[in-house]
Design an enzyme around this catalytic site. Structure first.
Site, PDB file in Angstrom:
ATOM      1  N   ASP A 156       0.814  -1.219   0.000  1.00 32.67           N
ATOM      2  CA  ASP A 156       0.000   0.000   0.000  1.00 32.67           C
ATOM      3  C   ASP A 156       0.842   1.261   0.000  1.00 32.67           C
ATOM      4  OD1 ASP A 156       0.932  -0.387   2.599  1.00 32.67           O
ATOM      5  OD2 ASP A 156      -1.031  -0.858   3.417  1.00 32.67           O
TER       6      ASP A 156
ATOM      7  N   ASP B 261      -7.717  -2.402  13.858  1.00 31.38           N
ATOM      8  CA  ASP B 261      -9.097  -2.608  13.394  1.00 31.38           C
ATOM      9  C   ASP B 261      -9.205  -3.860  12.513  1.00 31.38           C
ATOM     10  OD1 ASP B 261      -7.854  -1.825  11.071  1.00 31.38           O
ATOM     11  OD2 ASP B 261      -9.088  -0.037  10.739  1.00 31.38           O
TER      12      ASP B 261
ATOM     13  N   HIS C  56      -7.334  -4.577   9.872  1.00 28.71           N
ATOM     14  CA  HIS C  56      -6.996  -4.428   8.443  1.00 28.71           C
ATOM     15  C   HIS C  56      -5.735  -5.207   8.071  1.00 28.71           C
ATOM     16  CE1 HIS C  56      -4.631  -0.436   9.339  1.00 28.71           C
ATOM     17  NE2 HIS C  56      -3.796  -1.450   9.307  1.00 28.71           N
TER      18      HIS C  56
ATOM     19  N   GLU D 231      -9.736  -1.811   5.028  1.00 28.37           N
ATOM     20  CA  GLU D 231     -10.336  -1.420   6.296  1.00 28.37           C
ATOM     21  C   GLU D 231     -11.660  -2.159   6.523  1.00 28.37           C
ATOM     22  OE1 GLU D 231      -8.537   0.048   8.309  1.00 28.37           O
ATOM     23  OE2 GLU D 231      -7.879   2.050   7.748  1.00 28.37           O
TER      24      GLU D 231
END
Ligand code: PGA
Length: 248
Positions: free
Chosen positions: A69, A138, A140, A145
């Site tokens: 990413d 979270d 991810h 996400e």
């Protein structure tokens, strides 16, 4: 499920164990394609790979790498860009060819065309042999996400508040953290032939338990890894606190 859980005593040992997996893949296939990750978690692994390269034990001259990413809006030489992170923490210190390393372009004028080209490049290389992952608080992986779906291809994503708060430590303030990013999709990640996920620290123990022990669902994107045929999870004692004792 085929997830192999390897327990390390601390992040440094986790890095060494992950380096053993990387070394085995590179030695078996010197022109392999590695999927790489940024963040604090992979740093012990990258230090170990640099050391093994310096000792002449590991040769990166044929290796290709594709990063997971990049922030949208940051230039490659921005101090917090993931391209720069990779240069400073790995590429500048090993014998890899610059043209053999790709990171999504956060400044692309046409982000969706860039995402398509990124997928095509990975495909032209023959796909990812070994994908490295961390996990966000979270759940991810990459910057996939929590949501209502698993998005398959490389795409642009809006970062959650939890992610922006977690990553604010690298920026002057949370306001400086970009609001969106480009990430390999869940399909891109799941197509990797082999996956190594490193998880360290007590703050990751609960999300790791949810990812590994609870049903697969897009609210916890990492849970999809339960469906991959070859995942090695390397975690330190603190992160493993809430996991069952045996492999799942
Ligand atoms: P970290 O990030 O290694 O800095 O905790 C992991 C992630 O967000 O995937």
């Amino acid at each position: 499920m085929k997830m192999q859980i390897v327990r390390a005593k601390d992040p440094e040992e986790a890095g060494r164990l992950a380096a053993d997996v990387f070394a085995a893949v590179i030695q078996a296939k010197p022109a392999c394609v590695l999927g790489l990750a940024t963040g604090s978690t992979p740093l012990p692994l990258y230090r170990e790979l640099i050391a093994r390269n310096a000792r002449g034990e590991l040769d990166f001259s044929g290796v290709r790498t594709a990063n997971l990413d990049e922030y949208v809006g940051l230039a490659p030489d921005h101090p917090q860009s993931y391209r720069r992170f990779m240069q400073e923490n790995l590429f500048d210190h090993i014998n890899i060819r610059p043209e053999n390393t790709i990171v999504p372009d956060g400044l692309a004028a046409d982000i969706s065309a860039m995402c398509q080209a990124y997928e095509q490049k990975i495909a032209a290389w023959g796909g990812i042999d070994l994908q490295l992952l961390g996990i966000g608080h979270d759940g991810h992986i990459g910057f996939n996400e929590p949501g209502d779906a698993f998005l398959v291809p490389t795409h642009r994503t809006v970062l959650t508040e939890m992610t922006r708060t977690a990553n604010a430590r690298f920026f002057a303030s949370e306001n400086d953290v970009p609001t969106s990013a480009v990430t390999m999709g869940i399909g891109t990640i799941m197509a990797a032939r082999k996956i190594v996920m490193i998880v360290t620290g007590r703050d990751k123990a609960e999300i790791l338990r949810r990812a590994v022990c609870e049903p697969v669902r897009p609210r916890v994107q990492a849970s999809i890894l339960q469906l991959h045929p070859d995942v090695t999870l390397i975690c330190d004692e603190a992160a493993a606190e809430r996991l069952p004792q045996r492999n799942v």
